[in-house]
Design a protein around this motif. Sequence first.
Motif, mmCIF file in Angstrom:
data_model
loop_
_atom_site.group_PDB
_atom_site.id
_atom_site.type_symbol
_atom_site.label_atom_id
_atom_site.label_comp_id
_atom_site.label_asym_id
_atom_site.label_seq_id
_atom_site.Cartn_x
_atom_site.Cartn_y
_atom_site.Cartn_z
ATOM 1 N N THR A 1 -4.897 -13.086 -49.900
ATOM 2 C CA THR A 1 -5.256 -11.780 -50.463
ATOM 3 C C THR A 1 -5.995 -10.895 -49.462
ATOM 4 O O THR A 1 -6.261 -9.724 -49.757
ATOM 5 N N LYS A 2 -6.329 -11.438 -48.270
ATOM 6 C CA LYS A 2 -7.085 -10.671 -47.282
ATOM 7 C C LYS A 2 -6.182 -10.234 -46.132
ATOM 8 O O LYS A 2 -5.087 -10.767 -45.945
ATOM 9 N N GLU A 3 -6.668 -9.278 -45.369
ATOM 10 C CA GLU A 3 -5.968 -8.819 -44.178
ATOM 11 C C GLU A 3 -6.692 -9.319 -42.934
ATOM 12 O O GLU A 3 -7.925 -9.462 -42.933
ATOM 13 N N TYR A 4 -5.923 -9.554 -41.864
ATOM 14 C CA TYR A 4 -6.476 -10.087 -40.620
ATOM 15 C C TYR A 4 -5.918 -9.281 -39.447
ATOM 16 O O TYR A 4 -4.812 -8.737 -39.513
ATOM 17 N N TRP A 5 -6.700 -9.223 -38.372
ATOM 18 C CA TRP A 5 -6.258 -8.527 -37.171
ATOM 19 C C TRP A 5 -7.000 -9.072 -35.954
ATOM 20 O O TRP A 5 -8.041 -9.736 -36.079
ATOM 21 N N LEU A 6 -6.432 -8.808 -34.786
ATOM 22 C CA LEU A 6 -7.046 -9.217 -33.525
ATOM 23 C C LEU A 6 -7.773 -8.028 -32.917
ATOM 24 O O LEU A 6 -7.252 -6.908 -32.891
ATOM 25 N N GLU A 7 -8.981 -8.281 -32.415
ATOM 26 C CA GLU A 7 -9.781 -7.244 -31.771
ATOM 27 C C GLU A 7 -10.089 -7.674 -30.342
ATOM 28 O O GLU A 7 -10.552 -8.793 -30.115
ATOM 29 N N VAL A 8 -9.811 -6.785 -29.381
ATOM 30 C CA VAL A 8 -10.036 -7.076 -27.966
ATOM 31 C C VAL A 8 -10.906 -5.980 -27.364
ATOM 32 O O VAL A 8 -10.562 -4.795 -27.433
ATOM 33 N N ASP A 9 -12.032 -6.369 -26.810
ATOM 34 C CA ASP A 9 -12.895 -5.445 -26.070
ATOM 35 C C ASP A 9 -12.707 -5.701 -24.584
ATOM 36 O O ASP A 9 -12.959 -6.814 -24.099
ATOM 37 N N TRP A 10 -12.268 -4.672 -23.865
ATOM 38 C CA TRP A 10 -11.987 -4.831 -22.428
ATOM 39 C C TRP A 10 -12.095 -3.491 -21.724
ATOM 40 O O TRP A 10 -11.627 -2.467 -22.241
ATOM 41 N N ASP A 11 -12.712 -3.504 -20.578
ATOM 42 C CA ASP A 11 -12.804 -2.326 -19.723
ATOM 43 C C ASP A 11 -13.440 -1.147 -20.458
ATOM 44 O O ASP A 11 -13.041 0.004 -20.284
ATOM 45 N N THR B 1 -11.886 -0.663 -26.920
ATOM 46 C CA THR B 1 -11.614 -1.605 -27.996
ATOM 47 C C THR B 1 -10.183 -1.435 -28.470
ATOM 48 O O THR B 1 -9.754 -0.323 -28.797
ATOM 49 N N PHE B 2 -9.442 -2.534 -28.462
ATOM 50 C CA PHE B 2 -8.061 -2.555 -28.940
ATOM 51 C C PHE B 2 -8.005 -3.416 -30.198
ATOM 52 O O PHE B 2 -8.711 -4.434 -30.301
ATOM 53 N N ALA B 3 -7.164 -3.035 -31.134
ATOM 54 C CA ALA B 3 -7.033 -3.818 -32.371
ATOM 55 C C ALA B 3 -5.593 -3.785 -32.842
ATOM 56 O O ALA B 3 -4.894 -2.768 -32.722
ATOM 57 N N SER B 4 -5.150 -4.915 -33.390
ATOM 58 C CA SER B 4 -3.822 -4.959 -34.005
ATOM 59 C C SER B 4 -3.928 -4.429 -35.431
ATOM 60 O O SER B 4 -5.017 -4.382 -36.013
ATOM 61 N N ASP B 5 -2.799 -4.022 -35.980
ATOM 62 C CA ASP B 5 -2.799 -3.491 -37.344
ATOM 63 C C ASP B 5 -3.158 -4.600 -38.332
ATOM 64 O O ASP B 5 -2.591 -5.711 -38.259
ATOM 65 N N PRO B 6 -4.069 -4.349 -39.284
ATOM 66 C CA PRO B 6 -4.395 -5.361 -40.297
ATOM 67 C C PRO B 6 -3.156 -5.735 -41.112
ATOM 68 O O PRO B 6 -2.319 -4.877 -41.430
ATOM 69 N N ALA B 7 -3.033 -7.021 -41.421
ATOM 70 C CA ALA B 7 -1.868 -7.493 -42.183
ATOM 71 C C ALA B 7 -2.246 -8.718 -42.991
ATOM 72 O O ALA B 7 -3.104 -9.519 -42.581
ATOM 73 N N GLN B 8 -1.613 -8.862 -44.146
ATOM 74 C CA GLN B 8 -1.791 -10.057 -44.957
ATOM 75 C C GLN B 8 -0.924 -11.183 -44.386
ATOM 76 O O GLN B 8 0.122 -10.915 -43.768
ATOM 77 N N PRO B 9 -1.338 -12.431 -44.585
ATOM 78 C CA PRO B 9 -0.581 -13.549 -43.997
ATOM 79 C C PRO B 9 0.827 -13.687 -44.579
ATOM 80 O O PRO B 9 1.052 -13.447 -45.763
#
Length: 393
Positions: A106-116, A119-127
Amino acid sequence: MQLYNHKFAWLLASLWLCCSCIDEFEADLPSTDMTYLVVEGSICGNTECEFILSRSLSLSPKPQELLDRYINDATVNVCASDGSKVAGRFNGQGTYLASLSALDMTKEYWLEVDWDGLTFASDPAQPTQTPQIANITFEQPRPDEYVDFLVTPAETSGNETQYFLWSYKEDWEIVTPYKTRWDFDAEKNAIVPASVITNRGWCADSRHVPVISSNADFVNGQIRNLKLYDVDSKDNRFNYLYRTTVQQRAITLEEYEYEMLSLRQSDDMGGLFTPQPTELPTNIHCQNGSRKAIGYVGVNYNVAQAQLYVRGKDVGYKLSRIAKEPSESELSRLNEAELYRLNYRIKEYDPMVGKITWIERWGVDCTVWGANIFARPDNWPNDISEIPSTKKE
């Protein structure tokens, strides 16, 4: 003369057709001074997820640019819509590992990358839930030739189109033709008991191009015996015992389209590390700047996995050559130290009479084959007799 004129006219017409069909191709490439962040990996429940971060390369990369393509100074987190985060830990060469427990559908997940500083993030999505693997098998259409490895996902209810991505890891055991318990100590110029036995070791390979497919291309919407890859039966992978570990992920249409396009770009341009056309449907975006990113981070509730063992003798593996002993002339004019330097090793030794039999090194030392005597894979059988025959009658 009439035949000559006919051929000449045909030649002119062919040249005109070839020239008139040539159109200039303009690749939609980023400017040479633009560096893209490249992200590889997916979020999967109950697994140790691996994410690889790198930079895109210029059209003519210098050697140092190739060496520096991996990003080793980023901060990586797997985030959830409830505010929780799992930090990734650096594991060398741009690789970050994040150990995840079960995901909540029921939750959404995403990857977060801090670099240089960005901040980069993937679109939130349910499994996305993945069906189990019904079967892994192999076929050998012709004896003593290539072995095809096939996968069949478990059947699921419903008529919706499904998309899958498969990856696989290979492990294989090398056993040399001979086993020795003796070695030559060059410093002492003496024959001594071997400190380690080198006739048995293991190899592994997991960096393969993934296989993507859709059930829309199969009868009744059910994927059966999809070929993942093949291995020549003469390959040293089948020296003794071979194992493939196949992982299966159900993916979304968007991830399927990304993977198909990126595979096409890899074939045409040489890989994800080269500049990519902007039409790749990436789901990773810079949150606080204009820097671009390439990649698609899928979210899976589970990953299905299955293994298959194949005995080399069941696919007709044979040594391509025979380990040779030194010739009589070599034995007459060379001492033990010289034979050792020429890459011969002791095959047999009788200390009572001092008789020594030498053999080419690869005949008793599996490390020459690229094997590691200390890299025994997890759950590897102690004896090949523990593995049922996979030979097709």
